[in-house]
Scaffold this active site. Structure first.
Site, PDB file in Angstrom:
ATOM      1  N   HIS A 122     -17.714   9.293  -9.781  1.00 46.69           N
ATOM      2  CA  HIS A 122     -16.836   9.928  -8.794  1.00 46.69           C
ATOM      3  C   HIS A 122     -17.607  10.529  -7.614  1.00 46.69           C
ATOM      4  CE1 HIS A 122     -12.666  10.438  -8.153  1.00 46.69           C
ATOM      5  NE2 HIS A 122     -12.479  11.645  -8.645  1.00 46.69           N
TER       6      HIS A 122
ATOM      7  N   ASN B 231      -7.521  10.730  -5.753  1.00 48.05           N
ATOM      8  CA  ASN B 231      -6.975  12.071  -5.526  1.00 48.05           C
ATOM      9  C   ASN B 231      -7.611  12.784  -4.337  1.00 48.05           C
ATOM     10  OD1 ASN B 231      -5.085  11.920  -7.575  1.00 48.05           O
ATOM     11  ND2 ASN B 231      -6.479  12.750  -9.104  1.00 48.05           N
TER      12      ASN B 231
END
Length: 184
Positions: free
Chosen positions: A19, A112
Site C-alpha cells: 500500500h 480508499n
C-alpha cells in the site's frame, strides 16, 4: 508550482508494504533529485525541488491512507493550485505488480486514498497508478499491508525509474496526456 503527492501510510511498520508504493515512488524521485523530506507541512512530510525552473513540492501525507485528501486540499488552498497541477502516485491492486497506468483524471476505483481525494476535490487531477497485483489467496487488506519481498523490491527498480521519468515529463509539460509508459 506543482505538487506531487505519494500515497501511503506513515511509520516504520508500513515501510515497503504494498500500500506504500506511492510513498516509495516519491522517495525514489526525491533521491534522484537529491532532496530530503525534512519539513512537516500540509499534514505530511514535505520536500521541495526546482526542476527546469519549476518549483515542485513533494508530499507524503501522514494522515493514513483513507484521509489522504486532507494533505491535497491543504497544499491546494495554500498555493491556490488547480487540481490539474496536483499529481498523485498510488498503488493499484487491479494492475499487475510493477505495471504503470497514467491518467489525467478519473474515478478512484477501489482505492480508499484516491476516493478521499476525489471526494474532496473531484476527479480532475492526474495520477500515476503503480501495479500492486492481487494476492493469490487470503484477505485483501492483509495483502496491501504486507511487506514486499526483497525479490519483488528488485523488480520495482525499473518501475520506479519509469515513474520518476513520468513525473519529470509532467513537470515539464504540465500534463500526463500523451505519455506512453512503454517509452519512458
Amino acid at each position: 508550482m506543482i505538487a506531487i503527492i505519494g500515497l501511503g501510510n506513515p511509520g516504520k511498520n508500513y515501510e515497503k508494504t504494498v500500500h506504500n508504493l506511492g510513498y516509495m515512488a516519491l522517495d525514489y524521485f526525491a533521491d534522484r533529485h537529491n532532496c530530503q523530506f525534512s519539513k512537516s507541512k500540509y499534514s505530511g512530510k514535505v520536500a521541495e525541488v526546482v526542476i527546469g525552473g519549476e518549483k515542485v513540492i513533494l508530499i507524503k501525507p501522514e494522515t493514513y491512507m483513507n484521509l489522504s485528501g486532507k494533505s491535497v486540499v491543504e497544499v491546494m488552498n495554500m498555493h491556490k493550485l488547480d487540481p490539474s497541477m496536483i499529481l498523485v502516485l498510488s498503488d493499484d491492486i487491479d494492475l499487475n505488480f510493477g505495471a504503470i497506468r497514467v491518467r489525467s483524471k478519473g474515478s478512484a476505483g477501489t482505492h480508499n486514498g484516491l476516493r478521499d481525494i476525489v471526494g474532496r476535490i473531484g476527479e480532475g487531477f492526474p495520477r500515476i497508478r503503480i501495479g500492486a497485483g492481487r494476492p493469490e489467496s487470503g484477505d485483501l487488506a492483509s495483502y496491501v499491508l504486507s511487506r514486499i519481498s526483497d525479490n519483488r523490491l528488485q523488480e520495482l527498480d525499473v518501475t520506479m525509474d519509469k515513474v520518476a521519468n513520468i513525473i519529470e515529463l509532467f513537470v515539464k509539460n504540465k500534463t500526463v496526456e500523451g505519455i506512453d509508459v512503454n517509452r519512458v
